[in-house]
Write a protein that holds these residues in place. Structure first.
Motif, PDB file in Angstrom:
ATOM      1  N   LEU A   3       0.597  -1.184  -0.171  1.00 61.84           N
ATOM      2  CA  LEU A   3       0.015   0.391   0.007  1.00 61.84           C
ATOM      3  C   LEU A   3       0.702   1.292  -0.275  1.00 61.84           C
ATOM      4  CD1 LEU A   3      -2.638  -0.649   2.609  1.00 61.84           C
ATOM      5  CD2 LEU A   3      -3.238  -1.521  -0.079  1.00 61.84           C
ATOM      6  N   ILE A   4       1.700   1.053   0.671  1.00 61.35           N
ATOM      7  CA  ILE A   4       2.825   2.470   0.876  1.00 61.35           C
ATOM      8  C   ILE A   4       4.034   2.337   0.484  1.00 61.35           C
ATOM      9  CG2 ILE A   4       4.387   4.000   2.556  1.00 61.35           C
ATOM     10  CD1 ILE A   4       1.607   3.564   4.039  1.00 61.35           C
ATOM     11  N   THR A   5       4.756   3.160  -0.535  1.00 61.38           N
ATOM     12  CA  THR A   5       6.625   3.138  -1.064  1.00 61.38           C
ATOM     13  C   THR A   5       7.040   3.427  -1.291  1.00 61.38           C
ATOM     14  OG1 THR A   5       5.099   2.932  -3.396  1.00 61.38           O
ATOM     15  CG2 THR A   5       5.284   1.051  -2.794  1.00 61.38           C
ATOM     16  N   VAL A   6       8.123   4.073  -1.190  1.00 62.91           N
ATOM     17  CA  VAL A   6       8.933   5.233  -1.375  1.00 62.91           C
ATOM     18  C   VAL A   6      10.205   5.081  -2.940  1.00 62.91           C
ATOM     19  CG1 VAL A   6      10.764   5.868  -0.637  1.00 62.91           C
ATOM     20  CG2 VAL A   6       9.183   5.174   1.492  1.00 62.91           C
ATOM     21  N   LYS A   7       9.339   5.886  -3.665  1.00 69.29           N
ATOM     22  CA  LYS A   7      10.330   6.458  -4.775  1.00 69.29           C
ATOM     23  C   LYS A   7      11.321   7.390  -4.512  1.00 69.29           C
ATOM     24  CE  LYS A   7       6.739   3.479  -7.147  1.00 69.29           C
ATOM     25  NZ  LYS A   7       5.529   3.884  -8.179  1.00 69.29           N
ATOM     26  N   ARG A   8      11.790   6.800  -5.886  1.00 71.96           N
ATOM     27  CA  ARG A   8      13.226   8.128  -5.957  1.00 71.96           C
ATOM     28  C   ARG A   8      13.269   8.642  -7.494  1.00 71.96           C
ATOM     29  NH1 ARG A   8      19.004   7.081  -3.765  1.00 71.96           N
ATOM     30  NH2 ARG A   8      17.231   6.951  -1.685  1.00 71.96           N
ATOM     31  N   GLN A   9      13.103   9.657  -7.786  1.00 75.53           N
ATOM     32  CA  GLN A   9      13.093  10.354  -9.240  1.00 75.53           C
ATOM     33  C   GLN A   9      13.906  11.596  -8.854  1.00 75.53           C
ATOM     34  OE1 GLN A   9       9.108  12.190  -9.769  1.00 75.53           O
ATOM     35  NE2 GLN A   9       9.341  12.670 -11.615  1.00 75.53           N
ATOM     36  N   THR A  10      14.367  11.716 -10.814  1.00 75.06           N
ATOM     37  CA  THR A  10      15.300  12.552 -10.534  1.00 75.06           C
ATOM     38  C   THR A  10      15.259  13.194 -11.919  1.00 75.06           C
ATOM     39  OG1 THR A  10      17.262  11.315  -9.859  1.00 75.06           O
ATOM     40  CG2 THR A  10      17.776  12.758 -11.666  1.00 75.06           C
ATOM     41  N   PHE A  34       0.968   6.420  -1.707  1.00 69.75           N
ATOM     42  CA  PHE A  34      -0.228   5.109  -1.013  1.00 69.75           C
ATOM     43  C   PHE A  34      -0.778   5.016  -2.516  1.00 69.75           C
ATOM     44  CE2 PHE A  34      -4.082   4.988  -0.132  1.00 69.75           C
ATOM     45  CZ  PHE A  34      -3.853   4.228   1.469  1.00 69.75           C
ATOM     46  N   LEU A  35      -1.222   3.774  -3.036  1.00 72.09           N
ATOM     47  CA  LEU A  35      -1.470   3.181  -4.004  1.00 72.09           C
ATOM     48  C   LEU A  35      -0.883   3.725  -5.215  1.00 72.09           C
ATOM     49  CD1 LEU A  35      -5.577   2.051  -2.640  1.00 72.09           C
ATOM     50  CD2 LEU A  35      -3.020   0.925  -2.870  1.00 72.09           C
ATOM     51  N   SER A  36      -0.191   3.944  -5.353  1.00 73.36           N
ATOM     52  CA  SER A  36       0.810   4.305  -6.587  1.00 73.36           C
ATOM     53  C   SER A  36       0.720   6.401  -7.036  1.00 73.36           C
ATOM     54  CB  SER A  36       0.586   3.846  -7.628  1.00 73.36           C
ATOM     55  OG  SER A  36       1.214   2.038  -7.922  1.00 73.36           O
ATOM     56  N   ILE A  37      -0.051   6.844  -5.538  1.00 70.27           N
ATOM     57  CA  ILE A  37      -0.465   8.201  -5.463  1.00 70.27           C
ATOM     58  C   ILE A  37       0.277   8.996  -4.568  1.00 70.27           C
ATOM     59  CG2 ILE A  37      -1.768   9.995  -5.513  1.00 70.27           C
ATOM     60  CD1 ILE A  37      -4.174   7.514  -6.229  1.00 70.27           C
ATOM     61  N   PRO A  38       1.566  10.149  -4.759  1.00 66.36           N
ATOM     62  CA  PRO A  38       2.217  10.599  -4.673  1.00 66.36           C
ATOM     63  C   PRO A  38       1.814  11.506  -3.390  1.00 66.36           C
ATOM     64  CG  PRO A  38       2.966  11.369  -6.724  1.00 66.36           C
ATOM     65  CD  PRO A  38       1.989  10.528  -6.534  1.00 66.36           C
ATOM     66  N   TYR A  39       2.236  11.741  -1.948  1.00 62.86           N
ATOM     67  CA  TYR A  39       1.218  11.893  -1.637  1.00 62.86           C
ATOM     68  C   TYR A  39       2.342  13.063   0.463  1.00 62.86           C
ATOM     69  CZ  TYR A  39       1.706   8.768   2.509  1.00 62.86           C
ATOM     70  OH  TYR A  39       2.455   8.486   3.234  1.00 62.86           O
TER      71      TYR A  39
END
Length: 63
Positions: A3-10, A34-39
């Motif tokens: 449900l909750i993931t941490v992603k890094r984007q450059t 949260f469910l692929s929606i950044p919050y």
């Protein structure tokens, strides 16, 4: 599925510093999703011309 993931984007952004003026630099954002929606943005940092890693609070966005 998590449900909750941490992603890094450059991505490339224009930044303004008092000493160097306007510069184009790569800014890395670490965000919670949260469910692929950044919050929430946990941290953002940038790499300098000399390869140092600095926090983005030291420079302002150029407008």
């Amino acid at each position: 599925m998590k449900l909750i993931t941490v992603k890094r984007q450059t991505k490339d952004e224009k930044r303004h510093t008092p000493k160097m003026g306007e510069l184009l630099t790569k800014v890395t954002y670490i965000k919670k999703h949260f469910l692929s929606i950044p919050y929430k943005t946990l941290h953002k940092y940038r790499e300098t011309y000399y390869g140092e890693i600095k926090d983005c609070e030291a420079c302002n966005l150029a407008r």
